[in-house]
Scaffold this active site. Structure first.
Site, PDB file in Angstrom:
ATOM      1  N   GLY A 274     -24.711  83.481 -10.070  1.00  0.00           N
ATOM      2  CA  GLY A 274     -23.362  83.259 -10.570  1.00  0.00           C
ATOM      3  C   GLY A 274     -23.130  81.758 -10.663  1.00  0.00           C
ATOM      4  O   GLY A 274     -23.573  80.994  -9.814  1.00  0.00           O
TER       5      GLY A 274
ATOM      6  N   ALA B 115     -25.199  94.146   3.873  1.00  0.00           N
ATOM      7  CA  ALA B 115     -26.580  94.584   4.103  1.00  0.00           C
ATOM      8  C   ALA B 115     -26.821  95.978   3.544  1.00  0.00           C
ATOM      9  O   ALA B 115     -27.647  96.734   4.038  1.00  0.00           O
ATOM     10  CB  ALA B 115     -26.882  94.574   5.604  1.00  0.00           C
TER      11      ALA B 115
ATOM     12  N   ARG C 125     -37.352  94.771  -4.568  1.00  0.00           N
ATOM     13  CA  ARG C 125     -38.524  93.920  -4.779  1.00  0.00           C
ATOM     14  C   ARG C 125     -39.410  93.761  -3.553  1.00  0.00           C
ATOM     15  O   ARG C 125     -40.509  93.226  -3.636  1.00  0.00           O
ATOM     16  CB  ARG C 125     -38.073  92.540  -5.283  1.00  0.00           C
ATOM     17  CG  ARG C 125     -37.740  92.543  -6.771  1.00  0.00           C
ATOM     18  CD  ARG C 125     -37.298  91.178  -7.233  1.00  0.00           C
ATOM     19  NE  ARG C 125     -35.896  90.929  -6.900  1.00  0.00           N
ATOM     20  CZ  ARG C 125     -35.342  89.721  -6.912  1.00  0.00           C
ATOM     21  NH1 ARG C 125     -36.057  88.661  -7.212  1.00  0.00           N
ATOM     22  NH2 ARG C 125     -34.069  89.572  -6.615  1.00  0.00           N
TER      23      ARG C 125
ATOM     24  N   ASN D 293     -60.069 104.012  38.546  1.00  0.00           N
ATOM     25  CA  ASN D 293     -58.701 104.416  38.901  1.00  0.00           C
ATOM     26  C   ASN D 293     -58.320 105.769  38.327  1.00  0.00           C
ATOM     27  O   ASN D 293     -57.291 106.315  38.661  1.00  0.00           O
ATOM     28  CB  ASN D 293     -57.704 103.348  38.423  1.00  0.00           C
ATOM     29  CG  ASN D 293     -57.824 103.048  36.937  1.00  0.00           C
ATOM     30  OD1 ASN D 293     -58.906 103.160  36.367  1.00  0.00           O
ATOM     31  ND2 ASN D 293     -56.727 102.679  36.314  1.00  0.00           N
TER      32      ASN D 293
HETATM   33  C1  UD1 Z   1     -24.478  87.615  -5.892  1.00  0.00           C
HETATM   34  C2  UD1 Z   1     -23.268  86.922  -6.513  1.00  0.00           C
HETATM   35  C3  UD1 Z   1     -23.729  85.710  -7.299  1.00  0.00           C
HETATM   36  C4  UD1 Z   1     -24.527  84.783  -6.428  1.00  0.00           C
HETATM   37  C5  UD1 Z   1     -25.680  85.515  -5.788  1.00  0.00           C
HETATM   38  C6  UD1 Z   1     -26.378  84.657  -4.773  1.00  0.00           C
HETATM   39  C7  UD1 Z   1     -21.703  88.754  -6.985  1.00  0.00           C
HETATM   40  C8  UD1 Z   1     -21.117  89.598  -8.031  1.00  0.00           C
HETATM   41  N1  UD1 Z   1     -22.591  87.860  -7.370  1.00  0.00           N
HETATM   42  O1  UD1 Z   1     -25.253  88.106  -6.963  1.00  0.00           O
HETATM   43  O2  UD1 Z   1     -22.612  85.031  -7.837  1.00  0.00           O
HETATM   44  O3  UD1 Z   1     -25.007  83.675  -7.164  1.00  0.00           O
HETATM   45  O4  UD1 Z   1     -25.203  86.685  -5.103  1.00  0.00           O
HETATM   46  O5  UD1 Z   1     -27.493  85.329  -4.270  1.00  0.00           O
HETATM   47  O6  UD1 Z   1     -21.364  88.872  -5.834  1.00  0.00           O
HETATM   48  N2  UD1 Z   1     -24.679  94.235  -1.598  1.00  0.00           N
HETATM   49  C9  UD1 Z   1     -24.120  95.293  -0.945  1.00  0.00           C
HETATM   50  N3  UD1 Z   1     -23.530  96.294  -1.676  1.00  0.00           N
HETATM   51  C10 UD1 Z   1     -23.481  96.253  -3.028  1.00  0.00           C
HETATM   52  C11 UD1 Z   1     -24.079  95.157  -3.689  1.00  0.00           C
HETATM   53  C12 UD1 Z   1     -24.657  94.168  -2.943  1.00  0.00           C
HETATM   54  O7  UD1 Z   1     -24.121  95.364   0.263  1.00  0.00           O
HETATM   55  O8  UD1 Z   1     -22.925  97.178  -3.597  1.00  0.00           O
HETATM   56  C13 UD1 Z   1     -25.308  93.177  -0.790  1.00  0.00           C
HETATM   57  C14 UD1 Z   1     -26.784  93.056  -1.058  1.00  0.00           C
HETATM   58  O9  UD1 Z   1     -27.527  93.858  -0.141  1.00  0.00           O
HETATM   59  C15 UD1 Z   1     -27.033  91.582  -0.807  1.00  0.00           C
HETATM   60  C16 UD1 Z   1     -25.713  90.927  -1.195  1.00  0.00           C
HETATM   61  O10 UD1 Z   1     -24.750  91.952  -1.174  1.00  0.00           O
HETATM   62  O11 UD1 Z   1     -27.248  91.297   0.556  1.00  0.00           O
HETATM   63  C17 UD1 Z   1     -25.769  90.277  -2.578  1.00  0.00           C
HETATM   64  O12 UD1 Z   1     -26.042  91.276  -3.534  1.00  0.00           O
HETATM   65  P1  UD1 Z   1     -26.946  91.019  -4.790  1.00  0.00           P
HETATM   66  O13 UD1 Z   1     -27.043  92.268  -5.579  1.00  0.00           O
HETATM   67  O14 UD1 Z   1     -28.197  90.348  -4.382  1.00  0.00           O
HETATM   68  O15 UD1 Z   1     -26.008  90.010  -5.582  1.00  0.00           O
HETATM   69  P2  UD1 Z   1     -26.427  89.199  -6.834  1.00  0.00           P
HETATM   70  O16 UD1 Z   1     -26.334  90.060  -8.037  1.00  0.00           O
HETATM   71  O17 UD1 Z   1     -27.689  88.497  -6.571  1.00  0.00           O
END
Ligand code: UD1
Ligand code: CA
Length: 458
Positions: free
Chosen positions: A143, A10, A16, A384
């Site tokens: 991914g 989180a 966005r 009151n």
């Molecule tokens: C990630 C996956 C991808 C998958 C997708 C599904 C990786 C490298 N890729 O991509 O394969 O299809 O999710 O939605 O994991 N977060 C952190 N710290 C960070 C980065 C992210 O806490 O440094 C948290 C974000 O808040 C989020 C989650 O991890 O809740 C996923 O991160 P996000 O950047 O959305 O990953 P994607 O690039 O979408």
């Protein structure tokens, strides 16, 4: 005791959402969206559940702690967001000494069900990683699962690192995993950041061990990244909640426009009319009817009560078979006894209205204790507030308060007493007596003919 811990990611920014508020604290069904995946992990008896926070860490920690008092929740800080692999590493300290399996999920997937997570537990067996995947209509941005000739998952490639052939794969990584703790942290140590995004990818652990995939429904694993997805997730959560209410014997005239927050209980044979909102810690008993357009917040409604349309209740208690509304307002501390009636344009605040007592029209009752079987006439007002302090009005059992009466608190109307219409009650009314304050009526005969102002004739 299960041997599963959870890590909930989180820390991301949620750009966005275009919001001052952390993404995972935006609400669906009256709860922060992160509530739902954390609840799912707790339903599987995960302990501890480590939430990795970063952006607006203090707010997120405070908001989520408030939702889960007494639960085995821990927080780990990821000061800089260097990728999902880096995020999970921040939970290592909180999981020191833990050697079971670690469930990893993002905080922005509110639709994930415990049953689906349970499938990961069953599928993992002696594999290093079990992951949720799904067939996506539009896989762009996700991914992709790269499988070997034998069908095993050999690795995951991110969109930005994928070859055209890999981009054509429609099986995507849902970012929900069950991983052996020992394997997880040793594999993560070997993950680098030489990829298109310069991030530590959690997905890189997949290629470092034996990984199995479980297919899930796309809707269930879809994340909330913007306001439109927040609304559609909210809608689906609402469908689930309303579906459950109906299964439990509650009639919803139109479930598509009935808004019941997560965690609210409604007894069987109750009826919720369209555009009802039940919020917060509200509890509704059996056989209750809630009329169209009512908003009920943090209130308790006992069996058989009827809340007629367009009433607003907050921090109120309504006794069994009481009738409220239409257009009534029960403010904090309003407490209605069994079969009490509160009618249209009546406002109650910090007021007890005893069993069978009635205040049916155009009335303000604040800081009052009203006994049983009383009648409060139309247009009664408890005065009151003296500009500095609030004072109490007491109306004892069986008293009758005539219409258009002002009760200047502190004041008591005794048992069975009568207050005449239009009375300004400044002193206590003894039990059994009648209070009148208006002067004797005078009629001036012939006044209209002689004195009444006349309209100019045209
Ligand atoms: C990630 C996956 C991808 C998958 C997708 C599904 C990786 C490298 N890729 O991509 O394969 O299809 O999710 O939605 O994991 N977060 C952190 N710290 C960070 C980065 C992210 O806490 O440094 C948290 C974000 O808040 C989020 C989650 O991890 O809740 C996923 O991160 P996000 O950047 O959305 O990953 P994607 O690039 O979408
Ligand atoms: Ca994402």
């Amino acid at each position: 005791m299960t041997n599963i811990a959870a890590v909930v990611l989180a820390a991301g920014k949620g750009t966005r959402m275009k919001s001052e508020k952390a993404k995972v604290l935006h609400e669906a069904l009256g709860r922060p969206i992160a509530y739902f995946p954390i609840r799912a992990a707790l339903t599987l008896d995960c302990s501890p559940v480590v939430v990795v926070v970063g952006h607006q860490a203090a707010d997120v920690e405070e908001g989520l702690s408030a939702q889960f008092a007494g639960a085995p929740l821990k927080f780990a800080l990821q000061a800089e967001q260097l990728g999902t692999g880096h995020a999970v590493l921040q939970a290592q300290e909180a999981l020191r000494g833990f050697s079971g399996d670690v469930l990893i999920l993002a905080a922005d997937v509110p639709l994930i069900r415990p049953d689906t997570l349970q499938k990961l537990v069953e599928a993992k067996q002696d594999a290093d990683v079990a992951l949720l995947a799904c067939k996506a209509k539009d896989p762009k941005g996700y991914g992709r699962l790269v499988r070997s000739a034998s069908g095993d998952v050999s690795r995951i490639v991110e969109e930005k690192d994928a070859t055209p052939a890999e981009k054509a794969i429609d099986e995507i990584n849902a970012s929900i995993y069950l991983v052996g703790a020992k394997f997880l942290f040793s594999a993560l140590k070997g993950v680098g950041r030489s990829n298109a995004q310069g991030e530590y990818y959690l997905t890189d652990i997949v290629a470092k061990g034996r990984s199995v995939a479980v297919l899930a429904e796309e809707t269930e694993v879809s994340g909330v990244n913007d306001r439109a997805q927040l609304a559609s997730s909210g809608q689906q959560l609402r469908q689930r909640k309303n579906g459950q209410l109906m299964k439990d014997g509650v009639t919803l005239i139109d479930p598509s426009v009935t808004y019941v927050d997560e965690g609210i209980e409604v007894g069987p044979d109750s009826v919720l009319e369209p555009l009802v909102s039940l919020k917060g810690k509200t509890r509704i008993g059996r056989g209750v009817r809630v009329g169209q357009g009512c908003v009920i917040v943090d209130s308790e409604i006992a069996d058989g009560a009827e809340i007629l349309p367009y009433s607003h209740l907050q921090d109120a208690k309504v006794g069994s078979r009481a009738i409220v509304g239409p257009f009534a307002r029960l403010r904090p501390g309003a407490q209605l006894g069994e079969q009490a009636h509160v009618g249209n344009f009546v406002e109650l605040k910090k007021t007890v209205l005893g069993k069978g007592s009635k205040a049916n029209h155009l009335t303000y009752l604040g800081d009052a204790v009203i006994g049983e079987g009383c009648n409060i006439g139309a247009g009664t007002i408890t005065c009151n507030y003296d500009g500095a302090n609030k004072h109490q009005t007491t109306i004892e059992d069986g008293a009758f308060v005539g219409s258009d009466t002002q009760l200047i608190a502190p004041v008591t109307v005794g048992k069975g007493a009568y207050v005449g219409t239009g009375c300004t009650v400044r002193e206590d009314v003894p039990a059994g007596s009648l209070a009148v304050s208006a002067g004797k009526q005078r009629n001036i005969e012939g006044w209209v003919e002689k004195k009444a102002p006349r309209k100019k004739s045209k």
